[in-house]
Structures are given as structure tokens and as C-alpha cells.
Write an enzyme that holds these catalytic residues in place. Structure first.
Site, short mmCIF file in Angstrom:
data_model
loop_
_atom_site.label_atom_id
_atom_site.label_comp_id
_atom_site.label_asym_id
_atom_site.label_seq_id
_atom_site.Cartn_x
_atom_site.Cartn_y
_atom_site.Cartn_z
N LYS A 115 -6.33 -27.99 40.44
CA LYS A 115 -7.19 -27.13 39.67
C LYS A 115 -6.31 -26.32 38.96
O LYS A 115 -5.75 -25.24 39.42
CB LYS A 115 -8.13 -26.38 40.60
CG LYS A 115 -9.32 -25.84 39.67
CD LYS A 115 -10.39 -25.26 40.41
CE LYS A 115 -11.67 -24.87 39.50
NZ LYS A 115 -11.39 -23.67 38.62
N ASP A 117 -5.12 -23.29 36.68
CA ASP A 117 -5.24 -22.08 36.21
C ASP A 117 -5.40 -21.67 34.87
O ASP A 117 -4.44 -20.59 34.50
CB ASP A 117 -4.97 -20.99 37.48
CG ASP A 117 -5.95 -19.83 37.45
OD1 ASP A 117 -6.85 -19.90 36.76
OD2 ASP A 117 -5.30 -18.75 38.11
N TYR A 225 -7.61 -33.56 32.45
CA TYR A 225 -7.89 -34.09 33.75
C TYR A 225 -9.26 -34.79 33.37
O TYR A 225 -9.83 -35.27 34.24
CB TYR A 225 -8.20 -32.70 34.63
CG TYR A 225 -9.05 -31.67 33.99
CD1 TYR A 225 -10.32 -31.93 33.50
CD2 TYR A 225 -8.48 -30.49 33.83
CE1 TYR A 225 -11.13 -30.81 33.04
CE2 TYR A 225 -9.20 -29.50 33.15
CZ TYR A 225 -10.63 -29.74 32.60
OH TYR A 225 -11.36 -28.83 31.90
S1 IVH Z 1 -13.07 -31.31 36.07
C1 IVH Z 1 -17.81 -31.37 34.94
N1 IVH Z 1 -10.65 -31.07 36.61
O1 IVH Z 1 -12.17 -25.84 36.24
C2 IVH Z 1 -16.62 -30.61 35.48
N2 IVH Z 1 -11.71 -29.13 35.93
O2 IVH Z 1 -15.21 -24.93 36.99
C3 IVH Z 1 -15.17 -31.18 34.71
N3 IVH Z 1 -10.25 -26.98 35.95
O3 IVH Z 1 -13.52 -24.99 33.39
C4 IVH Z 1 -13.97 -30.17 35.17
N4 IVH Z 1 -8.55 -27.89 36.67
O4 IVH Z 1 -11.45 -26.00 32.92
C5 IVH Z 1 -11.63 -30.51 36.31
N5 IVH Z 1 -8.44 -30.96 37.61
C6 IVH Z 1 -9.56 -30.27 36.94
C7 IVH Z 1 -9.36 -28.99 36.66
C8 IVH Z 1 -10.65 -28.37 35.98
C9 IVH Z 1 -9.02 -27.13 36.04
C10 IVH Z 1 -11.17 -26.03 35.34
C11 IVH Z 1 -11.73 -26.50 33.98
C12 IVH Z 1 -13.28 -26.02 34.27
C13 IVH Z 1 -13.23 -25.42 35.52
C14 IVH Z 1 -14.55 -25.87 36.32
#
Ligand code: IVH
Length: 675
Positions: A115, A117, A225
Site C-alpha cells: 500500500k 503512501d 495498482y
Molecule cells: S486499490 C477500490 N491498491 O489506498 C480500491 N489502493 O484506501 C482501489 N493505495 O486512495 C484501491 N496502494 O490511493 C489500491 N496497491 C494499492 C494501493 C492503494 C495505495 C491507496 C489508494 C487509495 C487508498 C485506498
């Protein structure tokens, strides 16, 4: 140059620069130097100015941005940008898994990702051309930050290759790697501006700058992602993302498909520790169901998808004052700077010291004595300094300089460029290195000699031991002269040293303490090289042919055996009667047949053994280790944090779950009877 020639040249330069951008920013594998790149870019900009009729918004020259202030217009997302539900608890993640299992009621797989940041971005590509970039906003609509995002070097303005969907959106995280963040804050400080609190705020703030030429100066990066759109090539997330890498989009190298929750937990545990080695911040792991059909089946709640969840790493942060820096020498001679801090409470313990890694880290963080610093404790035992509060820096403070000479033996330090580390080359004469080697040698997973840490120091100071092999010539009378040694404790130590002669060959290889040769590598080496002599005379090529042995390890082994001091040490070990070659009889004697014909699954973290150690005990005693629980499994040896999936299955199949002490007892009982 006529117009026609100029156009040809412009096209050629654009193509080449695009290729270099891709190699540098996406693959991190540049083939030309900065100067060559700059010269090409200057020529392109010059020609584009001379021949404005060939203006093209996708030209790599457009990555420098513009000085025109932009107002951000609001754009509605074609696909809402939802958030993820977060969890910090294994129990909740297990519940998520149960919900997914119930919801699907068919086989499925997860994809685990980091994830990132930073700040979310959605980029629209039409016929391979970058047309629009929009922030998350409230999830339904966001700010059009196209002109700013165009300047991000790793985001292609034109896709490579062929076969991409006609129109699609690539979603990812715009982030500022830590190094860029620190540099940016330093520049801000010099200008007397308030620094950003963290890289995330810095990335988000940068995207909202009014002049794209300012954005272009900051080293933003973007990792994608997710893909959205009609006509994606595959019906699963993993393959779609992997394909997008071929189009020039930066996709993480750290995605992993996982078949079950155990593998998800292993991914989490790995990154919980390793995340600090990444050049950017990550605050957790995202777990996603891979199949798009299954994602659809599971659907969404009002706020987030039911097919994904994010696991947040716990990192408590505290602020304290950096008082001084010590330099410690480890068993390999590596010099590690350690910060002495004003004691501060963090995650239930009092923190007084923090690791500073190496000279580059100190330089990068621009650390100074008296600074107010932020410390965090992640997965590792030693807390880390993660930031400096530049606003409260005392005036007149001076930069911390790395030392030039070994703090223990005063030998001039050397620097290993590949590792960014300083080390003391006086391996055979530097006391903390000798002490470190002895303590490693006697440790439980190596020679298993029952000796207190402090004893090594006593033995060295008394001139009794210069290397671990000298332990085998110690006599009771020698020990009696040392403080805290009485008749009984001296006898015990001598006995324990003597017993260690039975330790099998692969553990002796580990005990020797060759750089990069850990337990697993030692085992592989023992499988491929029947004796230490065979290993010592092996060429690098033959070494790297062995399983799991890469060039780095092979080089280190070669270097070790090329040193006459080390060869002398090995020869002393031989004379002391240690197992320095494969000896099937000895290995079997060390075990027994107490577990003959039984099948074991080993899972979790153990108190007194590594997981491999438990497996070794089973194999040495005639048992078999299997990886998954089935009706033919006889026992599960469970440590802490054993995967709940395995546990449930064991219960269902009525398989006894035993502990490390149970298995020890099983092995011992049979041996006692035999004796
Ligand atoms: S998938 C439907 N994958 O986390 C959700 N999000 O709370 C699609 N983020 O604002 C998000 N790394 O910017 C996804 N590998 C990752 C991610 C990621 C960071 C962030 C994204 C989003 C937040 C979700």
C-alpha cells in the site's frame, strides 16, 4: 537543416528520449549518462522552438511543465475512486477471508501488493496517449491535475508497444521517494519555508501546485495498482497489471499471488520488516481477489469493495532529542552508527537508542546533534529515526561526520561501495569482531555451546582465545582463573564445547561465519559440497551453480577461503575434530528413528527453534515434513501465529496439534529408551 530534416531529427530525438525516460524512471536501468541525456533534450527543445509547427503535447520536452498558473477544474470519475477498509488485526483479516470464501463458494486466489503512501491518481489513456489525470477528490469527482501529472517522469505520455485497450484508466499512487522528500525539505528550510510533515503530504501538495514547471522540479514517482475500462485484456487483476508493465506503466515488482491466508500473512510479515529498505513509504499491504469476475460477484459496500482490504502496519512514532552517535563494529567488521537518544516511550518500551544504518543515511537525513528527531518502531527490534524536525533545530549545530578509523582498533576503515557500508578490515585483530564471531559460533543454531555472551570478551581479554577454534583447546584450569567461573561452571562449559564436536557439517558451515552464509545457504552448500575442502577449492562458477547461491554469496565464499588467516582457522577446526565433511553416520547418530513413518506439518513461529530447526529435528529422527494438512498428516507442530486456515483444517480432521516441547519430548523419550 531544412524543415524536412528538422522534423526527422525531432522525431528521432523524441523517440530516443522516450526510451531513455522509460529505462531511467520505470526500469531504473539507464543506459546513458545525465549529460548525454541533457544534451539531447536541449537539442530537442531548441528544434521545437525553431519549428513550432511540430509542437506535440506528448513530446518528452513537455515534462518540464509550464509557468502558466492553472486552476483546477472538477471532473467526474467514470469509475468512482473508492477507499479500502483498513485493518490492523489478524482476526479481522481472517474474518475478511471467511466472508470472501462464503461469498464466492468456489476456488479463488488473492493478489497482495504494497500500500503506497502517497496520493491517488487516475490517468486516462486514449489510443495510447495520456489525456487526463484526476485526483481522487471525494471519490466521485476530483481535480483535473493533467498539466502537473504530465511532468512526472515515470508516467508515459505515450504508451509503448501495442494491444492496449482503446480507452482505459490507469490508477495508481503518486509518491515522493524519501530521498527526494528530504532534499525538498532541506531546500524549503534554506528558503525559510515550513517543511512538509511527511512524503505523502509533500506528494499531495506538489500535485496541487499552480505551476507545472515547479512540479517538474520535484522528483515525483507513480506506481500503478489498477486498470479500469472496457476491453481489458485479461479477466484477472494480476495479468492485466503485468501486461501494463509492457506498455511502459510502472507496476510494482512486489505483487504476489497468494493461494491462502497463510501466504497472505507471510507476505505481510515479510514486508512488515522489509518495508524500511524500500526507497519510498508504504503504510500497509493491500489484499485483493484476483479474478475480475469474482470481484464483480462480491461487489461493493457504500464505501469500499468487498473483494479487497488493506492491512495497516502498526508504527508508533515518538519525538525525542538526538544526543550523540556511537559507532559499533559487528562480527563481519561492518561499522553501524547508533544514535543515543533522550529516553522516550514507544510501543510500550523505553527507547534510548536507534539504528542509523550507514553514512549515507546520516547524510541523507542531515542529522545533527541536538536535533529533535522522530523515532518509529516497525517490525524490527531496534527503532529507527524516520525524520527530523528541522523547525526546532538549534542554531549553530554541526553536521555529524562519519568516522575514518575503527573505534575499537583504530585501523583505517574501508568502504564497500556496493553496500554503502564502512567496515574495519582488521578481521583477525579487532576485538569486537572476534567477540562477534565467537558469539555467533557458539549460538544455539550454530555449535550450540552453552556460553554466556560476556564470556567471549573475558576469554579474549585473558588472551585465551583469538578465534572460535581456540575454544577447543581451553582447559578447566584456564577458566577457573576467570571471574565468575567456579569448578562446576568451568566443567560445564568444557563439556558443552566438547559435545559440539558432534554438530553436523552444515551447521558447522553456518557457525564458521562466512559473510552472507546463513542457515539455509549453509545447508545448500553442505548438500552440494561434500567437505569444507571441496568448498574451499571451488571456483566461483561452480559455487553459483549450487541452489540458492548467487554471485554475491559465491564471491564472499571465495574471498573467505582466499584469506590465509581463515584457512588457518579452518585447519584448527579440523584438528579439533569438528564435522567438516558430510558424514551420514554422524548425522544419523545425532538423530534417531523416533518419528519413523510419521508425517508432520510445521507452522507458526517457535520460541526455541527456527521453523527449519524443527523440520530438521523431524527429518533427523526419521519423520517426514509435509507442507499442507491432509487426512494423512499425523501431527501439526504449531508455534505462535500459526495460520488459522491450517488450524481449522487440523481441527476438522482431528489431527493432534502439538508444541515444540512436545516434539522435543517425543524425540528424547525414544532416545532415552534406546540408550
Ligand atoms: S486499490 C477500490 N491498491 O489506498 C480500491 N489502493 O484506501 C482501489 N493505495 O486512495 C484501491 N496502494 O490511493 C489500491 N496497491 C494499492 C494501493 C492503494 C495505495 C491507496 C489508494 C487509495 C487508498 C485506498
Amino acid at each position: 537543416m531544412d524543415t524536412n530534416e528538422a522534423y526527422k531529427r525531432i522525431k528521432r530525438l523524441r523517440k530516443e528520449l522516450e526510451e531513455h525516460n522509460y529505462r531511467y524512471y520505470v526500469l531504473s536501468d539507464p543506459v546513458i549518462g545525465d549529460r548525454e541525456y541533457d544534451t539531447m533534450m536541449e537539442e530537442l527543445v531548441k528544434l521545437e522552438n525553431e519549428y513550432p509547427q511540430y509542437y506535440n503535447p506528448e513530446s518528452p520536452s513537455q515534462k518540464v511543465g509550464s509557468d502558466i498558473s492553472s486552476e483546477f477544474t472538477q471532473v467526474r470519475h467514470d469509475y468512482p475512486m473508492l477507499s479500502l477498509s483498513n485493518t490492523y488485526s489478524r482476526g479481522e483479516l481472517t474474518e475478511f477471508d471467511t466472508r470472501v470464501r462464503k461469498g464466492l463458494n468456489e476456488p479463488f486466489e488473492y493478489v497482495c501488493e504494497l500500500k503506497y503512501d502517497g496520493t491517488a491518481i487516475s490517468i486516462r489513456y486514449e489510443r495510447g496517449i495520456f489525456t487526463r489525470a484526476v485526483t481522487r477528490g471525494d471519490g466521485v469527482q476530483g481535480d483535473d491535475v493533467t498539466s502537473n501529472v504530465r511532468t512526472v517522469r515515470s508516467i508515459p505520455l505515450k504508451l509503448r508497444g501495442k494491444g492496449y485497450p482503446e480507452i482505459f484508466e490507469a490508477r495508481g499512487e503518486v509518491l515522493l521517494p524519501r530521498e527526494g522528500f528530504l532534499r525538498l525539505n532541506r531546500a524549503k528550510e534554506e528558503k525559510g519555508e515550513p517543511p512538509f510533515a511527511n512524503p505523502r503530504n509533500a506528494a499531495a501538495g506538489t500535485l496541487k501546485l499552480q505551476k507545472s514547471s515547479q512540479v517538474a522540479k520535484r522528483p515525483l514517482d507513480c506506481i500503478f495498482y489498477a486498470l479500469y475500462g472496457e476491453g481489458l485484456l485479461f479477466d484477472n487483476h494480476y495479468d492485466n497489471l503485468t501486461k501494463a508493465r509492457e506498455w511502459g506503466l510502472k507496476i510494482s515488482d512486489y505483487m504476489k499471488k497468494c493461494d491462502n491466508l497463510d501466504e497472505v500473512f507471510a507476505f505481510i510479515d515479510h514486508w512488515d520488516k522489509q518495508r524500511f529498505e524500500l526507497p519510498f513509504d508504504t503504510d500497509g499491504i493491500v489484499v485483493k481477489v484476483n479474478s475480475l469476475r469474482q470481484q464483480k460477484k462480491l461487489g461493493f459496500t457504500a464505501k469500499s469493495p468487498r473483494w479487497a482490504i488493506s492491512w495497516k502496519f502498526s508504527a508508533e512514532r515518538a519525538a525525542t532529542i538526538l544526543r550523540s552517535i556511537d559507532f559499533q563494529v559487528g562480527r563481519t567488521g561492518a561499522v553501524t552508527p547508533v544514535a543515543n537518544l533522550d529516553p522516550v516511550s514507544l510501543s510500550g518500551t523505553t527507547v534510548k537508542r536507534a539504528s542509523l544504518h550507514n553514512a549515507d543515511f546520516i547524510e541523507l537525513m542531515d542529522l545533527r546533534k541536538g536535533d529533535r528527531v522522530y523515532v518509529e518502531k516497525g517490525g524490527e527490534i531496534i527503532p529507527k529515526i524516520v525524520g527530523v524536525d528541522f523547525s526546532s533545530r538549534p542554531s549553530g549545530s554541526k553536521k555529524v561526520n562519519f568516522i575514518d578509523n575503527c573505534p575499537a582498533c583504530n585501523t583505517p576503515l574501508k568502504r564497500d561501495p556496493a553496500e554503502a557500508r564502512h567496515y574495519c578490515p582488521n578481521h583477525s585483530g579487532c576485538p569486537p569482531q572476534i567477540k562477534g564471531r565467537i558469539n555467533h559460533f557458539v549460538s544455539r543454531r550454530a555449535m550450540n555451546i552453552n556460553m554466556a555472551d560476556a564470556t567471549a570478551g573475558q576469554l579474549i581479554s585473558a588472551g585465551l582465545v583469538k578465534d572460535p577454534a581456540d575454544l577447543y583447546s581451553l582447559r578447566k584450569e584456564d577458566l577457573l582463573k576467570l571471574e565468575r567461573f567456579a569448578a562446576k561452571s568451568s566443567e560445564n562449559l568444557i563439556m558443552s564445547i566438547s559435545e559440539s564436536r558432534k554438530v553436523p557439517y552444515h551447521r558447522v558451515l553456518y557457525a564458521i561465519g562466512i559473510r552472507y552464509v546463513g542457515e539455509t545457504v549453509a545447508r545448500r552448500l553442505a548438500e552440494s559440497f561434500g567437505s569444507v575442502d571441496e568448498l574451499a577449492s571451488a571456483e566461483t562458477e561452480r559455487l553459483s551453480e549450487a541452489e540458492e547461491i548467487g554471485e554475491k554469496i559465491a564471491g564472499s565464499i571465495k574471498e573467505f577461503f582466499e584469506d590465509p588467516v581463515n584457512m588457518e582457522f579452518i585447519s584448527k577446526l579440523k584438528s579439533a575434530g569438528l564435522q567438516l565433511k558430510k558424514d551420514d553416520v554422524a548425522e544419523r547418530e545425532n538423530g534417531g528413528n523416533a518419528l519413523e513413518g510419521r508425517k508432520f506439518v510445521v507452522s507458526g513461529v517457535f520460541e526455541n527453534y527456527s521453523r527449519d530447526g524443527i523440520k530438521e529435528m523431524i527429518i533427523n529422527n526419521g519423520g517426514k515434513v509435509v507442507s499442507s494438512v491432509s487426512s494423512s498428516t499425523d501431527y501439526i507442530v504449531a508455534g505462535e501465529n500459526m495460520g488459522p486456515a491450517k488450524l481449522n483444517k487440523a481441527r476438522k480432521l482431528n489431527i493432534p496439534v502439538i508444541s515444540e516441547t512436545d516434539i522435543e519430548a517425543m524425540v528424547k523419550k525414544k532416545k532415552d529408551v534406546n540408550e
